[in-house]
Design a protein around this motif. Sequence first.
Motif, PDB file in Angstrom:
ATOM      1  N   LEU A 453       0.682 -10.408   5.958  1.00 47.26           N
ATOM      2  CA  LEU A 453       1.262 -11.229   4.896  1.00 47.26           C
ATOM      3  C   LEU A 453       0.273 -11.381   3.740  1.00 47.26           C
ATOM      4  O   LEU A 453       0.636 -11.319   2.559  1.00 47.26           O
ATOM      5  CB  LEU A 453       1.645 -12.607   5.448  1.00 47.26           C
ATOM      6  N   GLU A 454      -0.982 -11.548   4.095  1.00 46.30           N
ATOM      7  CA  GLU A 454      -2.014 -11.677   3.070  1.00 46.30           C
ATOM      8  C   GLU A 454      -2.142 -10.371   2.284  1.00 46.30           C
ATOM      9  O   GLU A 454      -2.300 -10.362   1.058  1.00 46.30           O
ATOM     10  CB  GLU A 454      -3.335 -12.008   3.758  1.00 46.30           C
ATOM     11  N   GLU A 455      -2.032  -9.261   3.016  1.00 44.60           N
ATOM     12  CA  GLU A 455      -2.105  -7.956   2.379  1.00 44.60           C
ATOM     13  C   GLU A 455      -0.943  -7.788   1.395  1.00 44.60           C
ATOM     14  O   GLU A 455      -1.114  -7.313   0.263  1.00 44.60           O
ATOM     15  CB  GLU A 455      -2.068  -6.851   3.438  1.00 44.60           C
ATOM     16  N   ALA A 456       0.251  -8.224   1.834  1.00 47.08           N
ATOM     17  CA  ALA A 456       1.431  -8.114   0.982  1.00 47.08           C
ATOM     18  C   ALA A 456       1.223  -8.890  -0.318  1.00 47.08           C
ATOM     19  O   ALA A 456       1.460  -8.382  -1.418  1.00 47.08           O
ATOM     20  CB  ALA A 456       2.656  -8.641   1.726  1.00 47.08           C
ATOM     21  N   SER A 457       0.740 -10.121  -0.216  1.00 46.34           N
ATOM     22  CA  SER A 457       0.552 -10.943  -1.407  1.00 46.34           C
ATOM     23  C   SER A 457      -0.509 -10.348  -2.329  1.00 46.34           C
ATOM     24  O   SER A 457      -0.385 -10.385  -3.551  1.00 46.34           O
ATOM     25  CB  SER A 457       0.156 -12.371  -1.028  1.00 46.34           C
ATOM     26  N   TYR A 458      -1.548  -9.781  -1.703  1.00 48.38           N
ATOM     27  CA  TYR A 458      -2.570  -9.140  -2.519  1.00 48.38           C
ATOM     28  C   TYR A 458      -1.950  -8.044  -3.379  1.00 48.38           C
ATOM     29  O   TYR A 458      -2.177  -7.985  -4.596  1.00 48.38           O
ATOM     30  CB  TYR A 458      -3.674  -8.529  -1.639  1.00 48.38           C
ATOM     31  N   TRP A 459      -1.126  -7.177  -2.773  1.00 46.60           N
ATOM     32  CA  TRP A 459      -0.561  -6.052  -3.509  1.00 46.60           C
ATOM     33  C   TRP A 459       0.468  -6.514  -4.540  1.00 46.60           C
ATOM     34  O   TRP A 459       0.603  -5.906  -5.599  1.00 46.60           O
ATOM     35  CB  TRP A 459       0.045  -5.030  -2.544  1.00 46.60           C
ATOM     36  N   ILE A 460       1.186  -7.589  -4.233  1.00 48.63           N
ATOM     37  CA  ILE A 460       2.154  -8.120  -5.204  1.00 48.63           C
ATOM     38  C   ILE A 460       1.409  -8.576  -6.467  1.00 48.63           C
ATOM     39  O   ILE A 460       1.770  -8.241  -7.592  1.00 48.63           O
ATOM     40  CB  ILE A 460       2.959  -9.292  -4.581  1.00 48.63           C
ATOM     41  N   GLU A 461       0.319  -9.323  -6.252  1.00 46.51           N
ATOM     42  CA  GLU A 461      -0.455  -9.775  -7.410  1.00 46.51           C
ATOM     43  C   GLU A 461      -1.107  -8.597  -8.138  1.00 46.51           C
ATOM     44  O   GLU A 461      -1.200  -8.588  -9.366  1.00 46.51           O
ATOM     45  CB  GLU A 461      -1.530 -10.783  -6.969  1.00 46.51           C
ATOM     46  N   TYR A 462      -1.528  -7.609  -7.359  1.00 50.45           N
ATOM     47  CA  TYR A 462      -2.143  -6.411  -7.936  1.00 50.45           C
ATOM     48  C   TYR A 462      -1.191  -5.737  -8.920  1.00 50.45           C
ATOM     49  O   TYR A 462      -1.586  -5.348 -10.023  1.00 50.45           O
ATOM     50  CB  TYR A 462      -2.513  -5.452  -6.797  1.00 50.45           C
ATOM     51  N   ILE A 463       0.083  -5.624  -8.521  1.00 50.86           N
ATOM     52  CA  ILE A 463       1.080  -4.965  -9.365  1.00 50.86           C
ATOM     53  C   ILE A 463       1.244  -5.714 -10.688  1.00 50.86           C
ATOM     54  O   ILE A 463       1.394  -5.115 -11.750  1.00 50.86           O
ATOM     55  CB  ILE A 463       2.434  -4.856  -8.628  1.00 50.86           C
ATOM     56  N   ILE A 464       1.182  -7.043 -10.622  1.00 47.53           N
ATOM     57  CA  ILE A 464       1.302  -7.812 -11.868  1.00 47.53           C
ATOM     58  C   ILE A 464       0.040  -7.628 -12.712  1.00 47.53           C
ATOM     59  O   ILE A 464       0.112  -7.352 -13.910  1.00 47.53           O
ATOM     60  CB  ILE A 464       1.538  -9.313 -11.580  1.00 47.53           C
ATOM     61  N   ARG A 465      -1.118  -7.757 -12.075  1.00 48.90           N
ATOM     62  CA  ARG A 465      -2.372  -7.593 -12.806  1.00 48.90           C
ATOM     63  C   ARG A 465      -2.455  -6.224 -13.467  1.00 48.90           C
ATOM     64  O   ARG A 465      -2.882  -6.110 -14.612  1.00 48.90           O
ATOM     65  CB  ARG A 465      -3.580  -7.740 -11.848  1.00 48.90           C
ATOM     66  N   GLN A 466      -2.022  -5.188 -12.754  1.00 48.86           N
ATOM     67  CA  GLN A 466      -2.157  -3.816 -13.279  1.00 48.86           C
ATOM     68  C   GLN A 466      -0.874  -3.329 -13.959  1.00 48.86           C
ATOM     69  O   GLN A 466      -0.653  -2.132 -14.071  1.00 48.86           O
ATOM     70  CB  GLN A 466      -2.563  -2.843 -12.163  1.00 48.86           C
ATOM     71  N   ARG A 467      -0.041  -4.288 -14.373  1.00 48.99           N
ATOM     72  CA  ARG A 467       1.181  -3.980 -15.127  1.00 48.99           C
ATOM     73  C   ARG A 467       2.004  -2.840 -14.554  1.00 48.99           C
ATOM     74  O   ARG A 467       2.328  -1.858 -15.234  1.00 48.99           O
ATOM     75  CB  ARG A 467       0.817  -3.602 -16.568  1.00 48.99           C
ATOM     76  N   GLY A 468       2.331  -2.942 -13.275  1.00 54.79           N
ATOM     77  CA  GLY A 468       3.215  -1.933 -12.689  1.00 54.79           C
ATOM     78  C   GLY A 468       2.481  -0.812 -11.980  1.00 54.79           C
ATOM     79  O   GLY A 468       3.079  -0.119 -11.175  1.00 54.79           O
ATOM     80  N   ALA A 469       1.193  -0.661 -12.244  1.00 56.18           N
ATOM     81  CA  ALA A 469       0.366   0.340 -11.538  1.00 56.18           C
ATOM     82  C   ALA A 469       1.126   1.624 -11.256  1.00 56.18           C
ATOM     83  O   ALA A 469       1.364   1.992 -10.112  1.00 56.18           O
ATOM     84  CB  ALA A 469      -0.184  -0.263 -10.229  1.00 56.18           C
ATOM     85  N   ARG A 470       1.485   2.319 -12.307  1.00 59.80           N
ATOM     86  CA  ARG A 470       2.330   3.514 -12.139  1.00 59.80           C
ATOM     87  C   ARG A 470       1.644   4.644 -11.386  1.00 59.80           C
ATOM     88  O   ARG A 470       2.278   5.598 -10.978  1.00 59.80           O
ATOM     89  CB  ARG A 470       2.795   4.017 -13.510  1.00 59.80           C
TER      90      ARG A 470
END
Length: 531
Positions: A453-470
């Motif tokens: 669950l912690e891993e999931a939240s990390y990646w969710i925030e990562y996607i926002i920080r990196q603007r979609g991380a294409r």
Amino acid sequence: MKMQLQSRSVLCFVVLAICGLYSDAYRILFMGPFPAPSHWMWLEHFQRDLLKRGHHVTSLNNHPTKTPHENLTEIILNPIFDIPKHFPKENLFTMRYASDFQNLQMYWKIGELTTEHALQDPQVKRLIESQDEHYDLVILEQYFHEAFLMFGHKFKCPVVTIGTMGYADNMDHAMGILTPWSFIPHLLLSHTDKMSFSQRAYNSYLSLYDVVIRRWYYMPRMQQIAEKYFGLAIKGALPNVLDLERNISLMLINSHRSVDLPRPSMPGLINVGGAHIQPAKKLPEDIQRFMDNATHGVVYFSLGSYMKSTDMPPEKTAQFLQAFGRLKQQVLWKYENASIGQLPANVMIRKWMPQNDILAHPNLKLFITHGGIFGTQEGIYWGVPMLCIPLFGDQHRNTIKSVREGYARSMNFAQLNVEDLVNNIEALIYEPAYKRSAWEISKRFRDNPIHPLEEASYWIEYIIRQRGARYLKSQGAHMPLYQYLLLDVIGFALLSLWLAVWLPWRMLRRLYNWWALTVATAQKREIKKRL
Ligand SMILES: *[C@@H]1O[C@H](CO)[C@@H](O)[C@H](O)[C@H]1NC(C)=O
Ligand SMILES: *[C@@H]1O[C@H](CO)[C@@H](O)[C@H](O)[C@H]1NC(C)=O
Ligand SMILES: *[C@@H]1O[C@H](CO)[C@@H](O)[C@H](O)[C@H]1NC(C)=O
Ligand SMILES: *[C@@H]1O[C@H](CO)[C@@H](O)[C@H](O)[C@H]1NC(C)=O
């Protein structure tokens, strides 16, 4: 002039500082339009964790939360889609296996119906028409609701999906890999990765059917639904949902390396199987006492949150009660009515049971389950042998896997009788191999570098920080199939090879013919001369 510039840069600085201060709290649109309670119970863990991290969540789903939060805004679909009206529950208790093709069609049908049902809700309509809403991220359950991807387009923000049911080929495709049908069985099949010729042939046939019908029937239907509900509210031509799907930034998938087959992956595919499992909490006092006091251990029986034990035909209920009455163990039964008729002394029924905490109790000997994915994972985590009685959907598949792993037995609901029930229950409790296998797999399932669950939240925030991380997916997602499969290169190579052989061959033949002709004419001339 200078003054002005200075004050402007100070203003800029202040604005930036404020933005920086609040940049950690994001606005997230979290959508779980599918009405089955078990799906939402799983998804809500992710939502709760995001709230705990200080984000603001607008949640579109079917089940009002029991834990309100000041930063949670709910859009509860009303009325809820009535699944049993379209897919009667009686059928589920009597049906053995529906064919894989029927199952696929059922998923598509239920996807279309629930998507349309959700989009015509007046509150959802208001969200579609809203002008001043802003979101940093859209999160959507990856479950046959592709029209909802249009919200990512509407709010001009990245999209993360959460795959409740594990991997499907189309997730691979959206991330830029073609699923290898030679060793990855289709979502609906329970084969291992060592498939016989006929299994591979069937797997390819089913997978191809899935790809073709999805691409040319199901997704166009989703496009129609999207255009019907978003068409008027969004200016300009709507994008194709197929393209929106290829634009999904990240997929969090209910899969775990210790129990699911290894498969080719992409950085944007993150396994979060087991995310819903929490440390055990204190049990309600009556259940605690009941379990503490059980010298021969406890058997726990639940058919999950969708199928109710009260929906069972009465003769089955009687058979279960009779079998339980013959056990030395205490039995906890999640039965959704206060009364059940004659209750044996060793059986306790409750409308609701804290399943995770019960499975965690050291006296628990056996979990009798319908084989749903979430319950199965909880049983695995706590190392509990299982008696699986699968009813529909993925439950047959999960059951076959559990039996194969050696910690479970299975029974067919329509055919079960008292004698068989008692025999199976006692075998699972008294033959130590089952418990051993259960512990073995439990150890594997718990061995994580970080809680899923912690891993999931990390990646969710990562996607926002990196603007979609294409960059988390490969170019394969955007390539035409003939390029992906190198058909053009292979075609070119074959053509070159052919030309390389054929041309010199033709030239040699020409040359030879010419030479032969010259020689022949020379000879003829010679002969003529001699004559
Ligand atoms: C709700 O959001 C505000 C502003 O982002 C934040 O300060 C507050 O701590 C949040 N509340 C909770 C309970 O997390
Ligand atoms: C996909 O995402 C990119 C970047 O966020 C965007 O420019 C593009 O328009 C999106 N495509 C569709 C079909 O929405
Ligand atoms: C606990 O077990 C003892 C002995 O078997 C029994 O006398 C007692 O009634 C039990 N208590 C409860 C609450 O079940
Ligand atoms: C609960 O049990 C009572 C008595 O047996 C019965 O009348 C009632 O219909 C049951 N309710 C449900 C929801 O099964």
